[in-house]
Design a protein around this motif. Structure first.
Motif, PDB file in Angstrom:
ATOM      1  N   CYS A  34       1.643   7.861   3.236  1.00  0.00           N
ATOM      2  CA  CYS A  34       2.388   6.725   2.676  1.00  0.00           C
ATOM      3  C   CYS A  34       3.683   6.491   3.449  1.00  0.00           C
ATOM      4  O   CYS A  34       4.091   5.341   3.651  1.00  0.00           O
ATOM      5  N   THR A  55       2.922   4.706   6.777  1.00  0.00           N
ATOM      6  CA  THR A  55       2.681   3.285   6.531  1.00  0.00           C
ATOM      7  C   THR A  55       3.981   2.548   6.262  1.00  0.00           C
ATOM      8  O   THR A  55       4.190   1.417   6.727  1.00  0.00           O
ATOM      9  N   LEU A  56       4.882   3.194   5.526  1.00  0.00           N
ATOM     10  CA  LEU A  56       6.166   2.568   5.212  1.00  0.00           C
ATOM     11  C   LEU A  56       7.013   2.381   6.472  1.00  0.00           C
ATOM     12  O   LEU A  56       7.620   1.323   6.674  1.00  0.00           O
ATOM     13  N   ILE A  74       0.838  -1.204   0.000  1.00  0.00           N
ATOM     14  CA  ILE A  74       0.000   0.000   0.000  1.00  0.00           C
ATOM     15  C   ILE A  74       0.874   1.255   0.000  1.00  0.00           C
ATOM     16  O   ILE A  74       0.624   2.211  -0.743  1.00  0.00           O
ATOM     17  N   ALA A  75       1.918   1.256   0.840  1.00  0.00           N
ATOM     18  CA  ALA A  75       2.818   2.411   0.910  1.00  0.00           C
ATOM     19  C   ALA A  75       3.485   2.667  -0.432  1.00  0.00           C
ATOM     20  O   ALA A  75       3.625   3.821  -0.866  1.00  0.00           O
ATOM     21  N   GLN A  76       3.887   1.605  -1.125  1.00  0.00           N
ATOM     22  CA  GLN A  76       4.571   1.789  -2.405  1.00  0.00           C
ATOM     23  C   GLN A  76       3.622   2.298  -3.488  1.00  0.00           C
ATOM     24  O   GLN A  76       4.025   3.097  -4.344  1.00  0.00           O
ATOM     25  N   LEU A  91      -0.913  12.882   0.903  1.00  0.00           N
ATOM     26  CA  LEU A  91      -0.432  11.663   0.252  1.00  0.00           C
ATOM     27  C   LEU A  91       0.963  11.299   0.739  1.00  0.00           C
ATOM     28  O   LEU A  91       1.240  10.147   1.082  1.00  0.00           O
ATOM     29  N   VAL A 117       1.009   4.274  -2.955  1.00  0.00           N
ATOM     30  CA  VAL A 117       0.792   5.693  -2.662  1.00  0.00           C
ATOM     31  C   VAL A 117       2.063   6.493  -2.920  1.00  0.00           C
ATOM     32  O   VAL A 117       2.014   7.620  -3.423  1.00  0.00           O
ATOM     33  N   THR A 118       3.232   5.912  -2.602  1.00  0.00           N
ATOM     34  CA  THR A 118       4.492   6.605  -2.828  1.00  0.00           C
ATOM     35  C   THR A 118       4.751   6.833  -4.318  1.00  0.00           C
ATOM     36  O   THR A 118       5.266   7.881  -4.709  1.00  0.00           O
TER      37      THR A 118
END
Length: 512
Positions: A398, A401-402, A120-122, A394, A124-125
């Motif tokens: 992200c 989360t990462l 998910i983090a990637q 954003l 959004v990143t």
């Protein structure tokens, strides 16, 4: 041996292929990456030109020139994390490293959530990185401002144009990722070389056109009113946004030659080189800025300093280097995310696992994960079309989360160390190891990760609702984390009860 979803490739008789087989996986990806390409994967994810150009104004607007000191502090903390990751990369040279490391250290459930949060983090990143084109391209040529006239990300037209440029970039990076690791690594390596040359050129420009001495880094007069330490903590988010993704060399382990030795070195090198280059870039910009008090440094950041010192074709070329850096940064993030999604799907841990784990027979890449990440990234941008406030949000959610995904590796690793690791998992002589320093370094990395996650997620109005907004935006980071966890629980339940998913191989503890 558990069955996997990837199609059977020609027999791999190499040492690296046999090494991977000991973990229960048949080699299906093409092992093409050398040391520089592996380094480039991590360096381009961090991408100091992309992220410093994107967030310099943010850091300066809160902490003034003294926000420079957040850079070495964040580097020191992240280097503690990178040391632990380097040791794990030497032990577990498997694609989707955050998921694989966490799973082998903390069990299936912990590993699944580490992988889920990282995916998910990637996604959004990748969307957040693609937005950065708006900071650069309209400065190179006005024709890149297709929508409206105001290029600032904080304006409605600038935000809308950023979505357009970002969507085009994600479409291009998706196509490159689909066409094979050869093409991706060549473009990425060339792009990283251009970025490094650009960083050195910009540093040289700044240091030869200074307006003040290095003592500027002690000035706090431009910080926001109130407690300076509070402002300093907020300004540190800029460095926290930048120095992530150095683990990408581990994500591409199954496509790297001799990954047990190469990946640990390139993880540490990618972070260290980024920190050195970024630190000099920050210092040079503060010394060369025409003014520290006219507001331009806080709103336009490095682009303001660069164009004021080199308003010529050479300046345009340097801005072009930044655009190249943004492109390869987005490409690297998408590549790392697709390998993580492939790794989880191969173990039957995601919906539609069979398709997500399929490797294209001609291109040698997991095509569907790259397409999914590209489409979801574009979807995130389109969903917030014209909303200027979404870009800071954003970036913040992200990265929170990462950092939590990283903690789901370092915390189980610390638990394992307390029970005897690495003594119970002897490794090949000469591989990277923290040895007797493992527990203190690991413990500091955990404390650092917790502190940064809290600092990033803290509901500060000046970060999440600078121009006003609903309560949900103020609490965006913790709400996003809760949403990711809640959706993850549903997805995990669904996958566990879906017939036909594969059992993942037992976590392996064999030495090389």
């Amino acid at each position: 041996m558990a069955t996997t979803f990837a199609p059977a490739p020609p027999p791999d008789t190499s040492r690296d292929g046999a090494d991977l087989a000991r973990f229960g996986y048949q080699p299906v990806l093409r092992r093409k990456l050398g040391r520089y390409a592996s380094f480039a994967a991590g360096f381009s994810f961090v991408s100091i030109l992309t992220t410093i150009f994107q967030f310099f104004g943010f850091g300066y607007s809160f902490g003034g020139a003294a926000f420079f000191w957040t850079w070495p502090i964040v580097f020191a903390g992240q280097f503690l994390v990178a040391l632990n990751f380097a040791e794990l990369a030497a032990r577990y040279p498997i694609s989707g490293c955050i998921y694989q490391w966490s799973r082998r250290l903390g069990g299936e459930l912990v590993g699944w959530f580490a992988g889920w949060m990282m995916v998910i983090a990637q996604i959004v990143t990748a969307a957040a990185a693609a937005i950065a084109l708006q900071v650069v391209l309209p400065s190179i040529w006005s024709g890149f401002q297709v929508i409206g006239e105001d290029t600032a990300l904080t304006s409605s037209s600038g935000a809308t144009n950023a979505v357009l440029l970002g969507s085009i970039l994600l479409t291009i990076t998706t196509a490159i990722n689909v066409l094979g690791i050869d093409l991706m690594s060549r473009i990425n390596s060339i792009g990283v070389t251009v970025e490094i040359v650009g960083v050195l050129a910009i540093i040289a420009l700044f240091f030869t056109h200074t307006e003040r001495g290095p003592g500027v880094v002690w000035q706090t007069d431009q910080a926001v009113p109130g407690s300076y330490w509070a402002a300093f903590l907020v300004s540190g988010l800029m460095a926290a946004y930048v120095m992530v993704g150095f683990d990408s060399a581990g994500e591409l382990s199954e496509e790297t030659k001799n990954p047990r030795r190469v990946a640990p070195r390139t993880i540490l090198a990618a972070l260290s080189v980024s920190a050195l280059g970024g630190g000099l870039l920050l210092l040079g910009a503060l010394m060369a800025a025409p003014s520290l008090s006219d507001g331009a440094l806080a709103t336009d950041g490095l682009a303001y300093v660069l164009t004021s010192k080199l308003d010529s074709p050479a300046g345009t070329v340097l801005l072009g280097c930044v655009a190249v850096a943004i492109t390869v940064c987005t490409l690297a993030i998408q590549t790392a995310g697709s390998r993580l999604m492939f790794s989880m799907a191969r173990d039957g841990k995601l919906p539609f696992a069979r398709r997500l784990a399929a490797v294209h027979p001609r291109f040698g890449t997991p095509v569907l994960p790259a397409v999914v990440i590209g489409l979801l990234g574009i979807g995130l941008l389109v969903l917030n079309l014209g909303n200027a406030a979404i870009f800071a949000t954003l970036a913040s959610v992200c990265i929170v989360t990462l950092y939590l995904a990283y903690l789901l590796v370092t915390v189980p690793l610390l638990v394992r160390r307390s029970k005897g690791m690495p003594a119970d998992e002897a490794s090949e002589a000469g591989l990277f190891s923290l040895g007797r320093f493992g527990i203190p370094i690991n413990a500091l990395a955990v404390l650092w990760g917790i502190a940064m996650a809290v600092n990033l997620a803290w509901p500060r109005p000046e970060v999440y609702t600078p121009n006003g907004g609903g309560w949900w935006m103020l609490w965006a980071a913790p709400l996003f984390v809760l949403l990711v966890v809640a959706v993850g629980v549903v997805v995990h339940w669904f996958v566990a009860r879906t017939p036909g998913t594969a059992e993942s191989p037992e976590p392996a503890t064999e030495s090389a």
